[in-house]
Motif scaffolding. Structure first.
Motif, short mmCIF file in Angstrom:
data_model
loop_
_atom_site.label_atom_id
_atom_site.label_comp_id
_atom_site.label_asym_id
_atom_site.label_seq_id
_atom_site.Cartn_x
_atom_site.Cartn_y
_atom_site.Cartn_z
N GLN A 167 0.81 -1.21 0.00
CA GLN A 167 0.00 0.00 0.00
C GLN A 167 0.85 1.27 0.00
OE1 GLN A 167 -1.13 -1.19 4.07
NE2 GLN A 167 -1.45 1.00 4.49
N TRP A 168 2.15 1.15 0.27
CA TRP A 168 3.00 2.31 0.48
C TRP A 168 3.76 2.70 -0.79
CZ3 TRP A 168 1.85 4.76 4.72
CH2 TRP A 168 1.37 4.04 5.83
N LYS A 169 3.84 3.99 -1.03
CA LYS A 169 4.60 4.54 -2.16
C LYS A 169 5.47 5.68 -1.63
CE LYS A 169 5.32 5.96 -6.59
NZ LYS A 169 4.25 6.77 -7.25
N THR A 220 13.98 15.56 -1.03
CA THR A 220 12.67 15.60 -0.41
C THR A 220 12.03 14.24 -0.59
OG1 THR A 220 12.41 17.96 -0.91
CG2 THR A 220 10.43 16.73 -0.35
N VAL A 221 11.62 13.62 0.50
CA VAL A 221 11.02 12.29 0.44
C VAL A 221 9.54 12.40 0.80
CG1 VAL A 221 11.03 9.93 1.32
CG2 VAL A 221 13.19 11.15 1.01
N TYR A 222 8.71 11.91 -0.10
CA TYR A 222 7.28 11.84 0.12
C TYR A 222 6.89 10.40 0.41
CZ TYR A 222 7.22 16.33 -2.43
OH TYR A 222 7.44 17.61 -2.85
N LEU A 223 5.91 10.21 1.27
CA LEU A 223 5.35 8.88 1.53
C LEU A 223 3.84 8.98 1.44
CD1 LEU A 223 5.95 5.91 2.45
CD2 LEU A 223 5.41 6.69 4.78
N PHE A 224 3.26 8.03 0.71
CA PHE A 224 1.81 8.01 0.50
C PHE A 224 1.25 6.64 0.83
CE2 PHE A 224 3.73 10.86 -2.66
CZ PHE A 224 3.16 12.07 -2.28
N ASP A 225 0.09 6.62 1.45
CA ASP A 225 -0.67 5.40 1.68
C ASP A 225 -1.69 5.30 0.54
OD1 ASP A 225 -2.39 3.38 2.44
OD2 ASP A 225 -2.51 4.02 4.55
#
Length: 482
Positions: free
Chosen positions: A421-423, A435-440
Motif C-alpha cells: 500500500q505504500w509509495k 525531499t522524500v514523500y510517503l503516501f498510503d
C-alpha cells in the motif's frame, strides 16, 4: 551487480507482510499453453497514453465518452483489466528497456532517454521466444538501438521490423522515412507523401498476422500515438468537431508553427482524436484475429509506455479537462503514479476470465518472465521481474514483489518505490538535497497527502529499498541530460 531482491525472506512494512515464493523462472515450461500448442502473443504499446484516457478506466461519473475507445473497452470486457500495473519508467526509452529486458531501473542498461543501445548481453523478449519456436515481428517505435549498434532490431531477435529506430524521428506522425529489416540489416525505407506512419505500422502488422497464422508468433505493435506531434487524419479529428468545424473542447489555444512539433489549431480535439485513432487500429488487429480464426489461441496485451504528456500544444489544464491521468497525480516525467501507472489489459479467451479486474501490483519488467512461462521458454539470465501468469489463470500461487523500483535522471536524481500500500518518492533536484514523500495508496491513491513525518520507520525501510535496488550506471548519472 547487487544480489537480486527476489530471494528476500518475509518482509513487513507496518501491518503489511509480503510473502515471497519461488522465482518465476522455476515455473514449469508451457504452464499456460493451450492443448493445441503455445499461444500467439500480441503486445500493443501506446505512446504517452494516460491512465484515465480509456473509457474502461473511467468511473461513470467522470464521463466515459469524453474520449471514445470502444475497441479497448471491449478488450477489457473480454479479458483482465489491471488497476495497479506500472510502466518501466516515466519516459519512453527506459520504459521500453524494462519491458524488453525484465530489469528495473536500478539494473537496466537504459535508464533515460537518448539514443543509448541495448548490449549484446541484454537478452530480450523476442530472443527468448524465438528460441521457443516463435516467429517475431515488431512494427512501430523501437528506440533501443540504432542500425549500427548491438541494439539494432536485426540483432535483437526480430525476424521482421518496420518502424522508427530513433526517438526524435518518432515525434512526427508523417515522417518521410522509416526503417525495416532487409537482408539481415536495418535499412531506411522512404514513405509515400502524405502517409501516416501509424497507419503503415498497422497494415504491416495485419500482413504479419496473415502470414504467420499457422505458427506461434510474437507481434509487438508499438504505436507513436497519442504522443506529440498532435497530428491525425481528418476522419478521426472530425469526430471531435461540431458540424461547423469548431472543436468540441472550447476554448482551444492553437499551437503555432515554428516549434519542434508541427502546428495544431485544436490541440485538445487532436489529442482525443489520436486516442480514438489508436483505438481504431487496435480494433483492426482484433478483427483480423477473428477473420483468421486464431483469436482463441492468441494472448493480447495492451499498455502505455508512461503517463500522458503536455507537448505539442497540450497543457495541464487539458489533462485535467479530459481526465487523462484519472485519479492519479502527475504526468509524463513525474514519478508520481500519473507518470508511471499504466492502463494494462490482457485478453486470452478460455484462459483469462472475461471482465476480470485485478489489483496485482506489477510492472513492465514482469512481462518477460510471464511471456516466457506462457511460451514454455527458458530465461537465460536472472531478471527483476516475476511471472504474473498465476494471476492471469486465477491461481493461488502468485509470487509478489517486495517492492517496485524506478529512478529518473532528467531533473536531478529522483527515485520511487512501491511496496504494497505504500509509495515513496524521493526528489533530489539539486546535489545534496532530497525531499522524500510517503503516501498510503489505499487511503490516498491520488498521492495528495505526504505522511512521511508520521511513519519515519516506513520511510527508512523505503529508502533502504532504494539503496538496495540501485547499482551505478556507466551511462547515467544524476547530471545526465538526454
Amino acid at each position: 551487480m547487487k544480489k537480486r531482491h527476489l530471494l528476500l525472506p518475509m518482509l513487513a512494512v507496518g501491518a503489511l507482510a509480503v510473502s515471497l515464493t519461488s522465482r518465476p523462472d522455476t515455473m514449469s515450461p508451457g504452464i499456460g499453453a493451450a492443448a493445441d500448442g503455445p499461444p500467439n502473443i500480441i503486445f500493443i504499446l501506446a505512446d504517452d497514453l494516460g491512465y484515465g484516457d480509456l473509457g474502461c478506466y473511467r468511473p461513470a461519473s467522470a464521463g466515459i465518452n469524453i474520449i471514445r475507445t470502444p475497441n479497448l473497452d471491449r478488450l477489457a470486457a473480454q479479458g483482465m483489466r489491471f488497476t495497479d500495473f506500472y510502466a518501466g519508467n516515466t519516459v519512453c526509452a527506459p520504459s521500453r528497456c524494462a519491458l524488453m529486458t525484465g530489469m528495473h531501473m536500478g539494473h537496466a542498461q537504459i535508464r533515460g532517454n537518448g539514443e543509448k543501445p541495448l548490449r549484446r548481453e541484454d537478452v530480450i523478449i523476442p530472443e527468448v521466444l524465438k528460441k521457443a519456436g516463435y516467429a517475431t515481428g515488431m512494427f512501430g517505435k523501437w528506440g533501443l538501438g540504432m542500425p549500427d549498434t548491438e541494439g539494432a532490431p536485426h540483432r535483437k531477435g526480430w525476424d521482421e521490423f518496420y518502424g522508427h529506430v530513433n526517438h526524435v524521428e518518432a515525434h512526427f506522425q508523417q515522417h518521410p522515412f522509416l526503417w525495416e529489416i532487409s537482408k539481415g540489416e536495418t535499412v531506411k525505407v522512404d514513405q509515400p507523401a502524405g502517409s501516416y506512419n501509424n497507419e503503415a505500422f498497422t497494415q504491416k502488422a495485419l500482413s504479419f498476422l496473415a502470414r504467420h497464422k499457422a505458427q506461434p508468433f510474437l507481434l509487438y505493435l508499438a504505436f507513436t500515438i497519442p504522443h506529440a506531434e498532435l497530428h491525425t487524419p481528418a476522419k478521426y479529428l472530425n469526430q471531435y468537431k461540431h458540424k461547423n468545424g469548431q472543436s468540441r473542447f472550447q476554448p482551444e489555444i492553437p499551437f503555432p508553427a515554428g516549434n519542434h512539433y508541427g502546428e495544431q489549431a485544436t490541440p485538445k480535439a487532436a489529442y482525443a482524436a489520436m486516442v480514438t485513432q489508436l483505438d481504431d487500429y487496435v480494433g483492426q488487429v482484433l478483427k483480423k484475429l477473428d477473420a483468421l480464426g486464431i483469436a482463441n489461441n492468441t494472448m493480447v496485451l495492451f499498455a502505455s509506455d508512461n503517463g500522458t504528456h503536455i507537448e505539442g500544444g497540450r497543457s495541464l489544464d487539458d489533462v485535467a479537462l479530459m481526465g487523462s491521468s484519472g485519479p492519479l497525480r502527475g504526468i509524463k516525467r513525474d514519478l508520481f503514479d500519473g507518470g508511471i501507472r499504466t492502463p494494462f489489459i490482457v485478453r486470452w479467451p478460455g484462459r483469462v476470465k472475461a471482465g476480470a479486474v485485478n489489483g496485482f501490483i506489477g510492472a513492465f519488467y514482469d512481462v518477460l518472465p510471464t511471456l516466457s512461462s506462457v511460451a514454455g521458454a527458458t530465461l537465460p539470465n536472472p531478471v527483476d521481474g516475476i511471472s504474473f501468469l498465476p494471476t492471469l489463470l486465477d491461481q493461488k500461487n502468485q509470487s509478489v514483489h517486495p517492492y517496485l523500483y524506478w529512478e529518473f535522471y532528467e531533473r536531478g536524481f529522483s527515485r520511487a518505490v512501491r511496496s504494497g500500500q505504500w509509495k515513496a518518492v524521493s526528489l533530489a533536484p539539486k546535489a545534496g538535497s532530497e525531499t522524500v514523500y510517503l503516501f498510503d495508496l489505499d487511503k490516498d491513491p491520488g498521492e495528495r497527502t505526504n505522511v512521511a513525518s508520521q511513519h519515519t520507520d516506513i520511510v527508512a525501510r523505503m529508502k533502504a529499498y532504494m539503496a538496495e535496488a540501485h547499482t551505478p550506471s556507466p551511462l547515467f548519472s544524476p547530471q545526465y541530460r538526454p
